[in-house]
Design an enzyme around this catalytic site. Structure first.
Site, mmCIF file in Angstrom:
data_model
loop_
_atom_site.group_PDB
_atom_site.id
_atom_site.type_symbol
_atom_site.label_atom_id
_atom_site.label_comp_id
_atom_site.label_asym_id
_atom_site.label_seq_id
_atom_site.Cartn_x
_atom_site.Cartn_y
_atom_site.Cartn_z
ATOM 1 N N HIS A 149 -10.660 -4.972 -2.604
ATOM 2 C CA HIS A 149 -8.999 -5.321 -2.175
ATOM 3 C C HIS A 149 -9.063 -5.618 -0.718
ATOM 4 O O HIS A 149 -10.161 -5.132 -0.276
ATOM 5 C CB HIS A 149 -8.288 -4.142 -2.520
ATOM 6 C CG HIS A 149 -8.790 -2.610 -1.974
ATOM 7 N ND1 HIS A 149 -9.889 -1.942 -2.649
ATOM 8 C CD2 HIS A 149 -8.448 -2.266 -0.676
ATOM 9 C CE1 HIS A 149 -10.049 -0.907 -2.001
ATOM 10 N NE2 HIS A 149 -9.450 -0.898 -0.852
ATOM 11 N N HIS A 182 -7.152 -5.645 2.793
ATOM 12 C CA HIS A 182 -5.955 -5.014 3.359
ATOM 13 C C HIS A 182 -5.371 -5.866 4.221
ATOM 14 O O HIS A 182 -5.955 -6.530 4.966
ATOM 15 C CB HIS A 182 -6.105 -3.960 4.322
ATOM 16 C CG HIS A 182 -6.785 -2.758 3.535
ATOM 17 N ND1 HIS A 182 -5.808 -1.161 3.348
ATOM 18 C CD2 HIS A 182 -8.179 -2.235 2.974
ATOM 19 C CE1 HIS A 182 -6.764 -0.358 2.643
ATOM 20 N NE2 HIS A 182 -7.882 -1.035 2.301
ATOM 21 N N ASN A 187 -13.142 -2.819 3.082
ATOM 22 C CA ASN A 187 -13.887 -1.766 3.130
ATOM 23 C C ASN A 187 -14.938 -2.088 1.984
ATOM 24 O O ASN A 187 -14.265 -2.042 0.667
ATOM 25 C CB ASN A 187 -13.509 -0.285 3.030
ATOM 26 C CG ASN A 187 -12.322 -0.194 4.348
ATOM 27 O OD1 ASN A 187 -12.820 -0.625 5.405
ATOM 28 N ND2 ASN A 187 -11.542 0.358 4.249
ATOM 29 N N GLN A 202 -14.345 2.897 1.874
ATOM 30 C CA GLN A 202 -13.889 2.306 0.580
ATOM 31 C C GLN A 202 -13.592 3.447 -0.325
ATOM 32 O O GLN A 202 -14.555 4.446 -0.709
ATOM 33 C CB GLN A 202 -14.772 1.459 -0.427
ATOM 34 C CG GLN A 202 -14.057 1.000 -1.496
ATOM 35 C CD GLN A 202 -15.035 -0.111 -1.878
ATOM 36 O OE1 GLN A 202 -16.111 -0.423 -1.953
ATOM 37 N NE2 GLN A 202 -14.452 -1.065 -2.937
ATOM 38 N N ASP A 261 0.755 -1.414 -0.070
ATOM 39 C CA ASP A 261 0.026 0.101 0.050
ATOM 40 C C ASP A 261 0.887 1.316 0.023
ATOM 41 O O ASP A 261 1.877 1.277 0.657
ATOM 42 C CB ASP A 261 -0.697 -0.057 1.313
ATOM 43 C CG ASP A 261 -2.057 0.995 1.168
ATOM 44 O OD1 ASP A 261 -3.366 0.468 1.275
ATOM 45 O OD2 ASP A 261 -1.837 2.075 1.037
HETATM 46 P P1 5GP Z 1 -9.664 1.547 0.886
HETATM 47 O O1 5GP Z 1 -9.984 2.858 1.604
HETATM 48 O O2 5GP Z 1 -10.632 1.804 -0.649
HETATM 49 O O3 5GP Z 1 -10.318 0.522 1.530
HETATM 50 O O4 5GP Z 1 -8.259 1.398 0.521
HETATM 51 C C1 5GP Z 1 -7.477 2.111 -0.476
HETATM 52 C C2 5GP Z 1 -6.066 1.851 -0.373
HETATM 53 O O5 5GP Z 1 -5.267 2.000 -1.492
HETATM 54 C C3 5GP Z 1 -5.559 2.874 0.583
HETATM 55 O O6 5GP Z 1 -4.785 2.308 1.865
HETATM 56 C C4 5GP Z 1 -4.292 3.615 -0.258
HETATM 57 O O7 5GP Z 1 -3.415 4.108 0.606
HETATM 58 C C5 5GP Z 1 -4.270 2.751 -1.214
HETATM 59 N N1 5GP Z 1 -4.104 3.364 -2.494
HETATM 60 C C6 5GP Z 1 -4.600 4.203 -3.446
HETATM 61 N N2 5GP Z 1 -4.029 4.526 -4.397
HETATM 62 C C7 5GP Z 1 -2.878 3.602 -4.443
HETATM 63 C C8 5GP Z 1 -1.934 3.246 -5.541
HETATM 64 O O8 5GP Z 1 -2.070 4.047 -6.645
HETATM 65 N N3 5GP Z 1 -0.983 2.251 -5.088
HETATM 66 C C9 5GP Z 1 -0.990 1.729 -3.857
HETATM 67 N N4 5GP Z 1 -0.058 0.703 -3.847
HETATM 68 N N5 5GP Z 1 -1.901 1.952 -3.129
HETATM 69 C C10 5GP Z 1 -2.721 2.994 -3.244
#
Ligand code: 5GP
Ligand code: ZN
Length: 136
Positions: A101, A103, A88, A95, A32
């Site tokens: 995805h 985590h 999420n 989300q 991440d």
């Molecule tokens: P969510 O909030 O949708 O559960 O998590 C999205 C996650 O994706 C966040 O922890 C954020 O740091 C990560 N993330 C967003 N864009 C990118 C990216 O371009 N590359 C990587 N490796 N992680 C990303």
């Protein structure tokens, strides 16, 4: 199936580079970019599913097997003492990227993170009502 404007489709399929920890024909596991702790990783299916409800059952099973494999590696290589799996669904639930995805968050003593919720008070009657609403 990929979606044109989805960043995780591009990352999962190697069109955008990432720090990849694992890859097979169905999944990619990446670090991440905004980690909660050292080693915070995401399991991405290569096909586009917006969330858990769109993810086929078989893939859901595969995701948990892969999660287990990865956290064993984190324990061995990073020395984490615990881990959180966070997933999420929907913007209300936090989300931000609408490609499924999971985590994987390794936990270390005094890592300064809290992943949780504020417990609410609830009576036995209320619990019974809620149970009946869901399964009654
Ligand atoms: P969510 O909030 O949708 O559960 O998590 C999205 C996650 O994706 C966040 O922890 C954020 O740091 C990560 N993330 C967003 N864009 C990118 C990216 O371009 N590359 C990587 N490796 N992680 C990303
Ligand atoms: Zn996607």
């Amino acid at each position: 199936m990929r979606e044109d404007n989805c960043i995780f489709c591009k990352i999962a399929n190697g069109e955008i580079p990432s720090k990849t920890l694992y890859e097979d024909d169905k999944f990619r596991v990446i670090l991440d970019l905004g980690p909660a702790t050292k080693g915070h990783a995401l399991i991405l299916p290569k096909d586009h599913y917006a969330d858990l409800l769109e993810l086929p059952e078989e893939s859901a099973g595969d995701v948990m097997k892969l999660a287990k494999k990865m956290v064993l590696k984190f324990k061995e290589k990073l020395g984490c003492e615990g881990f959180n799996l966070v997933q999420n669904n929907g913007d209300l639930a936090g989300q931000t990227v609408f490609h499924f995805h999971l985590h994987l968050i390794p936990r270390y003593r005094a890592d300064g993170q809290t992943i949780g919720w504020k417990p609410q008070e609830v009576s036995g009657e209320e619990l019974e009502e809620i149970k009946n609403q869901i399964v009654g």
